[in-house]
Scaffold this active site. Structure first.
Site, short mmCIF file in Angstrom:
data_model
loop_
_atom_site.label_atom_id
_atom_site.label_comp_id
_atom_site.label_asym_id
_atom_site.label_seq_id
_atom_site.Cartn_x
_atom_site.Cartn_y
_atom_site.Cartn_z
N CYS A 257 0.82 -1.23 0.00
CA CYS A 257 0.00 0.00 0.00
C CYS A 257 0.85 1.27 0.00
CB CYS A 257 -1.01 -0.04 1.14
SG CYS A 257 -2.36 -1.17 0.78
N LEU A 258 0.93 1.98 1.11
CA LEU A 258 1.73 3.20 1.15
C LEU A 258 3.19 2.87 0.84
CD1 LEU A 258 1.62 6.27 1.65
CD2 LEU A 258 2.08 5.82 4.06
N GLY A 301 -6.44 5.61 -1.03
CA GLY A 301 -7.01 6.72 -1.76
C GLY A 301 -6.04 7.32 -2.76
N PHE A 302 -4.81 6.77 -2.80
CA PHE A 302 -3.81 7.18 -3.77
C PHE A 302 -3.39 5.96 -4.57
CE2 PHE A 302 -3.72 10.40 -0.57
CZ PHE A 302 -3.39 11.58 -1.22
N HIS A 343 -3.94 -5.57 0.46
CA HIS A 343 -3.52 -6.13 1.74
C HIS A 343 -3.53 -7.65 1.74
CE1 HIS A 343 -3.22 -2.54 4.34
NE2 HIS A 343 -4.04 -2.01 3.44
N GLU A 345 -2.42 -9.56 3.94
CA GLU A 345 -2.68 -10.08 5.29
C GLU A 345 -4.16 -10.09 5.61
OE1 GLU A 345 -3.41 -5.88 5.92
OE2 GLU A 345 -1.94 -6.97 4.72
#
Length: 372
Positions: A257-258, A301-302, A343, A345
């Site tokens: 993600c990030l 959201g990005f 994700h 996980e």
């Protein structure tokens, strides 16, 4: 019943749209970017996910709170959402493993919430008009005053939030004598990510968001991990520099993600703010390497620019989101690095993508053999 005596509350969107409902939790006002999650279960994991810091969560599931709360089902030690919007809130719960009610949990966590909202209409509105800042008020603050306060809330684009949820001191997870050591950069890491690494034989040292490569390298790790987290990845200059240093030494690197977005930025590939983002536990992804489909848990959201990624000579797209063909995964051709936008996980969500943790361990093993 308490349900019938709750005060009127309101949700104010940045464009002036107002939705009315009833107050849950504490009396007060809260601000954040309004977004929605389509998951039918796992509300406690969602509410404690650090990636949701600074956001007001709209639950599309019609019933919230019906199975209470369990302290073993949290992704952080506190609630991370700024507030909750839901349709039907269950003050009574039914589950053997529950430790208490969601209402009591919210009151302890000092969360401002609103129920009895037409969430179908609200979600439809957000889908059409995009994610935007909002306010929940349950204390009778005049609407015009709320509008002034809301106008002063910064937009999510350009906002650095990893520092608000990251650990301030390094800590360890797993068995000290485990076969693999992992240095993890905490940009808002979920507990179940650490559990998945630990059960695969990893001893993890978790570092603050602003740790340097030298600090992480001093642990003498077999591999590096860049975590999920909230906010815009662009301001995370230190994390991008860490990623560049890891890649320069060609150490095994895995990002979620990030962390996935940080790896892209570290290589000059831009990210962008999505109109709505992806938040739910049933997002379809296609693995381009195997041709197989995966149902995934997503919260972002990005996203990474697909056009720029395709033009980069050292990157290839490994996964695509089937609904809108946004980038869901990538890997480098000349480096021991891969990342995904979703994700693996789960927590909550399906387990289709847990193989990615195994892939990380396989990359570490290949790297160790090559070094002999």
């Amino acid at each position: 019943m308490k349900y019938h005596t709750r005060p009127t509350a309101l949700l104010l969107l940045a464009d002036g749209t107002v939705f009315y409902g009833k107050s849950i939790g504490i009396s007060g006002t809260t601000f954040g970017e309004v977004c929605f999650n389509t998951g039918m279960t796992g509300y406690q994991e969602i509410f404690t996910d650090p990636s949701y810091f600074g956001q007001i969560m709209v639950a599309t599931n019609a019933h919230i709170g019906n199975y209470g709360v369990n302290t073993d089902e949290v992704e952080a030690d506190r609630v991370m959402i700024s507030g909750l919007v839901c349709k039907n809130f269950s003050f009574n719960y039914s589950r053997d493993k529950a430790y208490g009610s969601l209402e009591e949990y919210f009151e302890k966590q000092q969360l401002v919430c609103i129920s009895d909202v037409d969430t179908r209409a609200l979600v439809s509105y957000i889908r059409d008009h995009g994610a935007q800042n909002a306010a929940i008020s349950t204390d009778g603050t005049p609407l015009e005053e709320l509008k002034k306060q809301l106008a002063a809330v910064p937009d999510m684009e350009g906002l650095e939030l990893a520092s608000k949820v990251s650990t301030t001191e390094p800590y360890f997870v797993g068995e000290e004598n485990a076969p693999y050591r992992i240095s993890a950069l905490d940009l808002g890491i979920k507990k179940n990510i650490l559990r998945n690494l630990a059960k695969r034989g990893c001893y993890i040292k978790v570092f603050p968001y602003n740790a340097t490569y030298e600090e992480m390298k001093a642990f003498n790790p077999h591999g590096y991990f860049l975590s999920n987290g909230p906010g815009d990845p662009d301001p995370l200059i230190a994390a991008q520099e860490v990623a560049r240093e890891i890649l320069k030494h060609n150490d095994p690197l895995f990002g979620i993600c990030l962390g996935h977005q940080v790896i892209a930025l570290a290589n000059g590939i831009p990210t962008y703010k999505m109109f709505n983002g992806h938040r739910g536990i049933n997002h379809p992804v296609k693995n381009l390497l195997t041709g197989e489909g995966e149902i995934t848990s997503q919260n972002h959201g990005f996203a990474v620019s697909k056009k720029e990624l395709l033009e980069h000579p050292d990157f290839e797209i490994t996964h695509l989101h089937i609904n809108d063909e946004t980038v869901a995964g990538m890997r480098m051709k000349s480096k021991n690095c891969f990342s995904v936008q979703y994700h693996p996980e789960a927590s909550p969500g399906p387990h289709d993508a847990t193989y990615l943790f195994d892939q990380f361990i396989e990359n570490i093993n290949k790297n160790e053999k090559a070094a002999v």
